[in-house]
Every structure is written in C-alpha cells, then in structure tokens.
Design an enzyme around this catalytic site. Structure first.
Site, PDB file in Angstrom:
ATOM      1  N   GLU A   1     -42.818  42.107 -50.150  1.00 39.44           N
ATOM      2  CA  GLU A   1     -41.987  42.981 -50.989  1.00 39.44           C
ATOM      3  C   GLU A   1     -40.500  42.743 -50.737  1.00 39.44           C
ATOM      4  O   GLU A   1     -39.714  43.676 -50.572  1.00 39.44           O
ATOM      5  CB  GLU A   1     -42.354  44.448 -50.748  1.00 39.44           C
ATOM      6  CG  GLU A   1     -43.801  44.756 -51.098  1.00 39.44           C
ATOM      7  CD  GLU A   1     -44.175  46.230 -51.021  1.00 39.44           C
ATOM      8  OE1 GLU A   1     -43.579  46.959 -50.214  1.00 39.44           O
ATOM      9  OE2 GLU A   1     -45.078  46.632 -51.778  1.00 39.44           O
TER      10      GLU A   1
ATOM     11  N   ASP B   1     -53.377  49.113 -51.309  1.00 37.73           N
ATOM     12  CA  ASP B   1     -52.252  49.888 -50.790  1.00 37.73           C
ATOM     13  C   ASP B   1     -52.539  51.381 -50.708  1.00 37.73           C
ATOM     14  O   ASP B   1     -52.028  52.138 -51.520  1.00 37.73           O
ATOM     15  CB  ASP B   1     -51.030  49.633 -51.688  1.00 37.73           C
ATOM     16  CG  ASP B   1     -49.734  50.007 -51.011  1.00 37.73           C
ATOM     17  OD1 ASP B   1     -49.791  50.535 -49.887  1.00 37.73           O
ATOM     18  OD2 ASP B   1     -48.676  49.764 -51.606  1.00 37.73           O
TER      19      ASP B   1
ATOM     20  N   GLU C   1     -48.539  59.497 -50.174  1.00 40.14           N
ATOM     21  CA  GLU C   1     -47.830  58.803 -51.248  1.00 40.14           C
ATOM     22  C   GLU C   1     -48.688  58.704 -52.507  1.00 40.14           C
ATOM     23  O   GLU C   1     -48.182  58.823 -53.617  1.00 40.14           O
ATOM     24  CB  GLU C   1     -47.439  57.397 -50.758  1.00 40.14           C
ATOM     25  CG  GLU C   1     -46.807  56.538 -51.835  1.00 40.14           C
ATOM     26  CD  GLU C   1     -46.444  55.138 -51.344  1.00 40.14           C
ATOM     27  OE1 GLU C   1     -46.644  54.832 -50.158  1.00 40.14           O
ATOM     28  OE2 GLU C   1     -45.951  54.349 -52.174  1.00 40.14           O
TER      29      GLU C   1
HETATM   30  C1  BDP Z   1     -46.144  50.879 -50.228  1.00 38.95           C
HETATM   31  C2  BDP Z   1     -44.975  51.791 -50.379  1.00 38.95           C
HETATM   32  C3  BDP Z   1     -43.682  51.145 -49.960  1.00 38.95           C
HETATM   33  C4  BDP Z   1     -43.843  50.538 -48.583  1.00 38.95           C
HETATM   34  C5  BDP Z   1     -45.018  49.593 -48.571  1.00 38.95           C
HETATM   35  C6  BDP Z   1     -45.321  49.031 -47.191  1.00 38.95           C
HETATM   36  O1  BDP Z   1     -44.880  52.180 -51.748  1.00 38.95           O
HETATM   37  O2  BDP Z   1     -42.666  52.119 -50.016  1.00 38.95           O
HETATM   38  O3  BDP Z   1     -42.688  49.876 -48.201  1.00 38.95           O
HETATM   39  O4  BDP Z   1     -46.180  50.263 -48.972  1.00 38.95           O
HETATM   40  O5  BDP Z   1     -46.322  49.453 -46.624  1.00 38.95           O
HETATM   41  O6  BDP Z   1     -47.312  51.644 -50.326  1.00 38.95           O
HETATM   42  O7  BDP Z   1     -44.605  48.190 -46.690  1.00 38.95           O
END
Ligand code: BDP
Length: 745
Positions: free
Chosen positions: A335, A409, A437
């Site tokens: 990401e 996720d 979340e």
């Molecule tokens: C996702 C979240 C994000 C996190 C990412 C992570 O939306 O904010 O940075 O995981 O785990 O679920 O790195």
C-alpha cells in the site's frame, strides 16, 4: 463525599441479586422507588463516580455482603516481597482489588501468622513458597500456580511463579476468581501462556490521529512526553497485564520515520518505564526508508553496508535507552510503503538486515505479510502467499512473519490465511484486528471472540488432520519457540477506552486468546460480562448469548455467504457494493463480488484464480467444490448463478435476501434482550449500549437495503415472498457521501 453516601450509592447502582430479583418484572413499585431514591442519592452525593466504563473489567465494586465476608476470611493477610517494581505493582493491584471488592485490603505481613493469608511470590522471593516445594517446572517466566495450601498450620492461598511477572499474572487470575464469584477453597490451578509475544499494535500517528481508530485520539500524548506521564498509561498497562498482554507497538504500521529520532526515543523510553512494572515491552513500527529520511543516506538498500551500519547504530542507541526494548514491526512494499523491493531485494533481505541489527540485544522483527501490489493483476487474495511461501526458511531466527487472519483484510468473515501451515520453516505470528474497521466501528455490538476462535480452530490440515491454526502459531506443529499474536488495538482517549463498553470485550478476548489460543470465546465472554457488568445469572446468560451471536449478525447484514469488501471507499463506512471508482481495482467492491445479471461471487476455484490451490490438498478439494465448500464461504470461492440451489433447496438469491434480513432481525433481537435488562447495570452504561444498539439497527437496515437494492438492479429478480423491499431506491443509497468519517487516514 462521605463514604456512607458512597456505599449507599453503589448499592443502588449495583444492588445484590436478591434485590434485583425483587425488582423484576419491569415497572414494579420497588423498582421505581429505588430509581427515585437512587437518583436523589446521586444528586446529593454530587461527586459519585459515574460508571463511565473507565475501569474496564477491573471495576472492583463491592461484592454483596455475605459473599464479601466469605472472601475476607481468605484474605486476612498478604504475605509477599515488595522489592521489585513488578512486586510493588502486584501488591498495589491486590490491595486495590480486594479493598474494592471486599471493603478491606489484606494487611501486608512478613510471614503467615493466622488463617486466610494470601501468599504471593517465587521460591527465591518468598521463604514460605520455597518451603512448599511446589512444582514450578514448565511454567517458564510467565506461568503461575494458584494453590490452596497450609503454612504453619494455617490455611492459605498461594500464588507461586518462577519470576515476579508470573506472580503478577497469577494475582490477576486470583482477583478474577473473586470478581466472578468463584470459591477459593481447594484451589489447584496451573497456567502458563502458550504464546511468547502477546502484542497490541497501535495504529497511532504522532499527531495523535489513530488510523482506523473509533475511540478518540491516541493515548500517547507525544507533545507532553517525556515530562508528563498521564496516569492513564499506568491504567492501560494494568488492563493489559490483567489479560497477559506483554508487548505494545506504539505507532502506526504506516510509520513516520521521526519516531526513531532522539527526541521521540526519549518519549518512548518514558512510556517503557511506565509499562515495565507490568511486564510490558515496547516495540516500534519502523519505516524502511528511515535511513534516507532521518539518516541522511542516499539509499535504504538492505544490502548496502552503510544502511546496515545505520540500523545497527540505531538499534544500539535504542537499547542504550531501553534495555528491554522489544523490536521492530514492519510494513514494507505494501500500500505504497517503501521496502526492500524498491532496491530489487526480497522481503527476507529486508527483514534479516533489521534482525541482524537487533539480534545482539535480543530484539525481534515482526515482518508483516500483508503485501499486495496494484501492479500485480493476480487475485489479491493470492499475493501474500505467492510472495512469501518461496522465502520459507530464509529468515533469521529472530524474525516472525506477522500474518493477518485471512487472505484479504480483516473482513467480517474470511477463510483462514493459506500461509498458516504453508511455511514450516518460519515462525508465523497471528495478526487480528481488534478495532472494528470492517464490523461497524465503535457503535455496532460485535463480539469478536467467535471470529478469533473460528480462525484459531480452523484446520489447515498442513501436517494431517488437527493441524489447526492455533497449533501453527503456538509453535507445536513445526517446533518453533518464537511465537506470537498481534491485535490491532481499539484503544483511544475516550473515557471508556474503546468507543463503547462492549468493545472492551474485544480487547479482553484478544488478550485471553493470545495467552491461550485454544480457550473458549464463550467462557471468556462470561468472565468479561461478570467483571464488567454483573454476576447475576439473569443478566449474564442473555448477555453472553447476545454477544456470541453478534458477529454472525454483522456477517449477515454486511457480507453474507462469503461476500467481502463491499464497504464504502477509503473510509470504509457503510455499504457501497456499486463502487467501481479508482484508484485501484482491488480497492473496489465490484472487484470482489463480481455480480452481474447472471450471478455473483469471486471464482477462486481451479477454474478461476485457483486461490484454493494455496491450501493443503484436502482443504483445497473442499473449498474447490461449491457443493462441499462451507456455505458461509461460498461466494468467497465461487461465482454462481443467482438460481444456484443451496443445500436447503433455496436459490442463492433467496438465501442472500434471507441472510441480509436475518442480520437485521438479529440486531432487533439484541435490542429486545438489552431492553429487558434495564436495571441490572448502572444507568449511564445501560443507556449508551441501548442507544448504540439503535444506531446499529438503523445501519444494519441500511446495509441490507442498499445491498439488496443494488444486487436486484443487476439480476432483476423479485424478492422472495414475505420480504420487505428496500426503504429507498438504489439511487438514494448511492447518493450518500460521508466526508468526515473517523479513523480515515
Ligand atoms: C487496512 C486498513 C489500512 C491499514 C492496512 C494495513 O484499511 O488503514 O493500513 O489495513 O493493515 O485494513 O496495513
């Protein structure tokens, strides 16, 4: 306030069960009288501490008189050493806890001189314990025994361990026995943690914004550290120690390199000092490009000697300040985060370079496997396995691979991550998300114990039947000593810490399952309810039942039958299954549900992305066949026509509508349950939970209606008989926007 008023007020807030029994059914005269009397009393008292959730499960409110006097006979004296900071913390907790529960703290004494002493310590700190010659082998540093014994002719309760931290954990267990109303006669308990690292990951930024946080700001007041140590830091540590959590990663995995600068390390040192007496080590998330950003280097290439030197010096600097520093957590090449692949190196190259810097000091690297790329067109669910499986056995001994429970996720339901069981040569650490979340933020009542338990019990079949995920992560399956679990924290500055009283249960359950990944989430919920609210069975049973069903309700109204990732873009609030907007396909709901006129679901079978092949053959065979795949995961693995028949004979479309509806009904049921329990808990916490359940019901309806409206717009099918159409046309749901959602980075 005078203590007489205080006691009376508490009696009214939390009356003994015989009074509660007399108060039912709702609206009796006694009940109304008690309400008025209680209100008057509270008004007079003025400073009565309202039950605002701050005390968590460590409330220590007075027990009913008869019960208290029974326990007092077991707690006449406290015999323990008070030389180390951990021993002092242990003594303080016992005196605070028993003082609150029994109305009287045991007197500290050097030796047992009467009946009913509590004796705490290790064979070296306590001559009395040494003489008992208890079998503490196999308990390690952190395990303990709780025994009823006789010393100098007096019956006593002994908490014995090999190390002061074990005695601290045993003490919290003893307090739990009292809080939950268990007898202290004939105790013979033995417990030790099954995992070595039991860690909370805070996704807290240095400006105190918490990524995916729904409970206020970050607890860490960086600006005032190290000068000001908020007493809350100590209460945070107490709560964690009470459930066995022994590590905390202070900052966000999307890390800011500044955390490694001297000014911040001084602040980290101050926090470490507060946590140390509770057996908690601090860890930091580090940014892979830190050598460039704060070190003035031109590269962060892990094979560059200058870079290696920089990290070694940084580790030396940290350990000079914090000798028991835990280590680093790293999100790399995921990401948008920098990582070793920026230099053509592997994840193992990156992790090992950091591991070498920490190894001389005994630190570990927790390297995250949550890695996927927008430049890779392969199914996102497959990418972590594809990336890491070939690196098995290539990591240093002080590296753990931290793997999210599922392959996408933290969705309301996912199959277990195929990496579990697939990397026998590497210690895999579980990563759960405690903050909700994807399960309704602060307000939805969703007890995550059953989610955690479902994953831990899942059978990877990697080394034959019974190769559960729990056995992978506790090291049994492949003989690893370095083991761990991480939970993404749901904690912030809200008075109740977690944004709602019921969210505290998720912090609690996470800690208990990190201690014992084979524990029962129902038993844990029961302990929590008793400590947090009431021991009255008429309250405990319905609330535990409600909690146990709550996660499935969320699955039903958000993403039934294996659907996933259908939430609003970026902020992740509410349904948006129609969303096909950028910047990347694998962040859009349409990528995941693949619904059209003819059918729905992600084909991960051998005729689709073949993600099933990442599981051990017997599991793969099951997942690959729509007739054998668990129905709860059907659309995770298969794309099926709307008229596909489930085992029940229902069509897929009809079943989907039924699940969505059931989810909403379940929440209505939860509201009814809670409505019947008015009077068992203090008014403030009662009202907050009631209001949050009302919010949840509205939002559950919204999820159901928006999802059904959207899928119906694709398939044109009528709703099954007896099901209400969505309240609004699809265009209404699509038009909703939310510019100020909390927790959004
Ligand atoms: C996702 C979240 C994000 C996190 C990412 C992570 O939306 O904010 O940075 O995981 O785990 O679920 O790195």
């Amino acid at each position: 306030m005078n203590s007489f008023l205080h006691m009376l007020a508490i009696t009214v807030i939390d009356p003994p069960s015989n009074i509660r029994a007399a108060r039912r059914p709702r609206g009796t005269i006694l009940r109304r009288w008690l309400g008025v009397f209680g209100g008057l009393l509270l008004a007079c008292a003025g400073t009565v501490r309202a039950e605002d959730g701050y005390d968590l499960w460590l409330r220590y409110r007075p027990l009913p008189a008869a019960q208290a006097s029974l326990y007092r006979s077991h707690a006449a004296q406290l015999v323990m050493a008070t030389a180390t900071p951990i021993e002092l913390a242990t003594r303080d907790e016992l005196q605070r806890g028993l003082g609150g529960l029994l109305g009287q703290s045991p007197a500290l004494a050097d030796a047992v001189s009467g009946d009913g002493a509590i004796v705490v310590g290790t064979p070296s700190s306590s001559p009395a314990i040494a003489r008992l010659r208890l079998d503490t082998a196999g308990l390690g540093r952190e395990g303990y025994l709780i025994r009823s014994a006789v010393i100098a002719g007096h019956p006593v309760t002994v908490v014995a361990a090999n190390d002061d931290v074990g005695a601290l954990y045993g003490t919290f267990h003893l307090l739990r026995l009292v809080q939950t109303g268990q007898l202290l006669d004939k105790l013979d308990l033995r417990d030790a943690p099954r995992l070595k690292l039991r860690v909370l990951d805070h996704w807290d930024n240095l400006d105190r914004h918490v990524e995916r946080g729904y409970a206020g700001a970050s607890l860490w007041d960086w600006q005032k550290l190290p000068g000001w140590l908020d007493p809350r830091y100590t209460d945070y540590a107490r709560a964690n120690a009470s459930i066995g959590i022994n590590g905390t990663v202070l900052n966000n995995v999307n890390a800011n390199a500044a955390i490694l600068t001297p000014a911040y390390l001084d602040k980290v040192k101050a926090l470490a000092g507060v946590f140390r007496p509770y057996g908690i080590r601090v860890y930091l998330s580090v940014k892979f490009s830190a050598p460039i950003e704060i070190g003035g280097l031109k590269t962060a290439d892990p094979l560059d000697p200058q870079v290696q030197r920089w990290w070694r010096a940084k580790a030396d600097e940290i350990y000079a300040l914090i000798p028991d520093f835990g280590g680093f957590l790293v999100k790399a090449n995921s990401e948008g985060q920098p990582g070793p692949q920026d230099y053509g190196r592997t994840h193992a190259d990156g992790a090992n370079m950091l591991a070498d810097a920490l190894a001389p000091h005994g630190g570990v690297v927790m390297w995250r496997a949550f890695v996927y790329s927008q430049h890779n067109n392969d199914d996102r669910a497959k990418q972590a396995y594809t990336e890491f499986k070939p690196l098995d056995g290539k990591f240093r001994a002080n590296v753990l691979l931290q793997v999210k429970n599922g392959p996408i996720d933290f969705q309301p339901r996912e199959p277990f991550n195929p990496l579990f069981g697939a990397m026998p040569g590497t210690p895999l650490m579980m990563e759960f998300q405690v903050t909700k979340e994807y399960l309704g933020f602060a307000t939805h009542l969703a007890y995550l114990g059953p989610l955690f338990e479902e994953v831990l019990k899942a059978d990877t079949q990697a080394r034959g039947k019974g190769s559960t995920v729990a056995k992978v992560i506790d090291g049994q399956l492949d003989g690893h000593v370095l083991t761990g679990m991480a939970g993404v924290a749901n904690i912030g500055t809200d008075r109740d810490w977690t944004g709602s009283d019921f969210n505290q249960a998720n912090w609690y359950a996470y800690g208990r399952l990190a201690w014992n990944p084979e524990a029962s989430s129902r038993d844990i919920a029961e302990d929590w309810v008793r400590m947090t609210f009431s021991n009255d069975p008429a309250f405990v049973k319905p609330v535990v039942d409600m909690m146990m069903g709550s996660r499935e309700a969320v699955v039903d109204y958000m993403t039934p039958l294996g659907l996933h990732h259908l939430m609003g873009h970026g902020h992740h609030y509410g349904p948006a299954p129609w969303d096909a907007s950028g910047p990347r396909a694998d962040w859009t709901p349409v990528y995941y549900h693949r619904a059209d006129r003819n059918g729905i679901g992600f084909d991960r079978s051998s005729s689709g992305s073949d993600a099933v092949a990442q599981y051990a053959p017997p599991v793969a065979a099951e997942f690959n066949d729509p007739a054998r795949a668990p129905e709860a995961l059907l659309l995770w693995f298969h794309h099926l026509p709307w008229n596909y028949r489930l085992h029940s004979g229902q069509t897929l479309w009809d079943a989907l509508v039924a699940h969505y509806t059931r989810g909403v009904e379940e929440v209505a049921q939860m509201r009814n349950t809670w409505a019947r329990l008015d009077g068992y808990v203090d008014a403030d916490r009662y009202r907050k939970a009631a209001s949050f359940l009302a919010i949840q019901q509205d939002e559950a309806q919204w999820w159901r209606d928006a999802s059904i409206a959207y899928f119906q717009s694709l398939n044109g099918l009528p709703l099954p008989a007896g099901y209400r159409p969505p309240a609004h046309p699809l265009s209404y749901y699509e038009s909703l926007t939310f510019p100020f959602v909390p927790g959004y980075p």
